[in-house]
Motif scaffolding. Sequence first.
Motif, PDB file in Angstrom:
ATOM      1  N   SER A   3       0.848  -1.194  -0.105  1.00  0.00           N
ATOM      2  CA  SER A   3       0.291   0.122  -0.267  1.00  0.00           C
ATOM      3  C   SER A   3       1.219   1.063  -0.420  1.00  0.00           C
ATOM      4  O   SER A   3       2.206   1.130   0.392  1.00  0.00           O
ATOM      5  CB  SER A   3      -1.303  -0.374   0.714  1.00  0.00           C
ATOM      6  N   THR A   5       0.764   5.544   1.512  1.00  0.00           N
ATOM      7  CA  THR A   5      -0.315   6.242   2.109  1.00  0.00           C
ATOM      8  C   THR A   5       0.187   7.741   0.865  1.00  0.00           C
ATOM      9  O   THR A   5       1.646   8.386   1.738  1.00  0.00           O
ATOM     10  CB  THR A   5       0.035   6.274   3.241  1.00  0.00           C
ATOM     11  N   SER A   9      -3.974  15.494   0.603  1.00  0.00           N
ATOM     12  CA  SER A   9      -4.280  15.470  -0.740  1.00  0.00           C
ATOM     13  C   SER A   9      -4.522  16.346  -1.543  1.00  0.00           C
ATOM     14  O   SER A   9      -4.587  16.302  -2.416  1.00  0.00           O
ATOM     15  CB  SER A   9      -6.552  15.048  -0.820  1.00  0.00           C
ATOM     16  N   LYS A 105      -3.532   7.856  -2.889  1.00  0.00           N
ATOM     17  CA  LYS A 105      -5.204   7.790  -3.204  1.00  0.00           C
ATOM     18  C   LYS A 105      -4.421   9.482  -4.047  1.00  0.00           C
ATOM     19  O   LYS A 105      -5.329  10.207  -4.040  1.00  0.00           O
ATOM     20  CB  LYS A 105      -5.481   8.837  -2.033  1.00  0.00           C
TER      21      LYS A 105
ATOM     22  N   GLN B  38     -11.086   4.734 -12.231  1.00  0.00           N
ATOM     23  CA  GLN B  38     -10.597   6.249 -11.485  1.00  0.00           C
ATOM     24  C   GLN B  38     -12.028   7.323 -11.039  1.00  0.00           C
ATOM     25  O   GLN B  38     -12.539   7.789 -12.262  1.00  0.00           O
ATOM     26  CB  GLN B  38      -9.861   7.437 -12.276  1.00  0.00           C
ATOM     27  N   GLN B  42     -10.396  10.976  -7.885  1.00  0.00           N
ATOM     28  CA  GLN B  42      -9.802   9.662  -6.304  1.00  0.00           C
ATOM     29  C   GLN B  42      -9.371   9.033  -7.261  1.00  0.00           C
ATOM     30  O   GLN B  42      -8.285   9.354  -8.234  1.00  0.00           O
ATOM     31  CB  GLN B  42     -11.046   8.791  -6.375  1.00  0.00           C
ATOM     32  N   SER B  43      -8.187   8.020  -6.446  1.00  0.00           N
ATOM     33  CA  SER B  43      -7.004   7.147  -6.886  1.00  0.00           C
ATOM     34  C   SER B  43      -8.169   6.859  -8.525  1.00  0.00           C
ATOM     35  O   SER B  43      -8.881   6.379  -8.401  1.00  0.00           O
ATOM     36  CB  SER B  43      -5.934   6.113  -6.063  1.00  0.00           C
TER      37      SER B  43
END
Lengths: 113, 116
Positions: A3, A5, A9, A105, B38, B42-43
Amino acid sequence: AQSVTQLGSHVSVSEGALVLLRCNYSSSVPPYLFWYVQYPNQGLQLLLKYTSAATLVKGINGFEAEFKKSETSFHLTKPSAHMSDAAEYFCAVSYSGNTPLVFGKGTRLSVIA
Amino acid sequence: GAVVSQHPSWVICKSGTSVKIECRSLDFQATTMFWYRQFPKQSLMLMATSNEGSKATYEQGVEKDKFLINHASLTLSTLTVTSAHPEDSSFYICSARPLAGANVLTFGAGSRLTVL
């Protein structure tokens, strides 16, 4: 499981200022790490990649990233932001040449004149 | 450099119809292609891995009967959204791994699907 992170954002910087976009990864094996940039309504463009060679990786458009195993980080930097750098940036990880990428993200970078 | 072309880049369709999106590697052969979805702001979420000459491998939660993937040649993979509904509206992006390349993916420009 792998993953990534991405902290923050949305990052906003002034034109000419340092750009720092953070990425931390989680991988049980040595990872391959990537940074991609996405402009509105477009696909992804590879900025740079880390594949177990030099820990400081230089990419396109003046970006670079440093792989720090002790911190499990792969932060993206650019010394001086340009208006054209405004975009969405994605950090991604994979653990072999045959596996798909797992994306963070994303961080939206805004550059203020 | 490696180029991946997606077509169409924009498509609007009526609910209940099917839409096909093509992903082509223009200057290299790709044994493996990946399809991502997508959502706005967002990702990217991996939908499936498409391997030339074999069935696609779908990620958990992705309906294989709804999102049909065909990888008939080393340069072409197609994604067909069957019986599309408004909730299928999204940005679909394909990526390809060069046959003899390292672990770098080249991405297409994406296809924006809007289902009315």
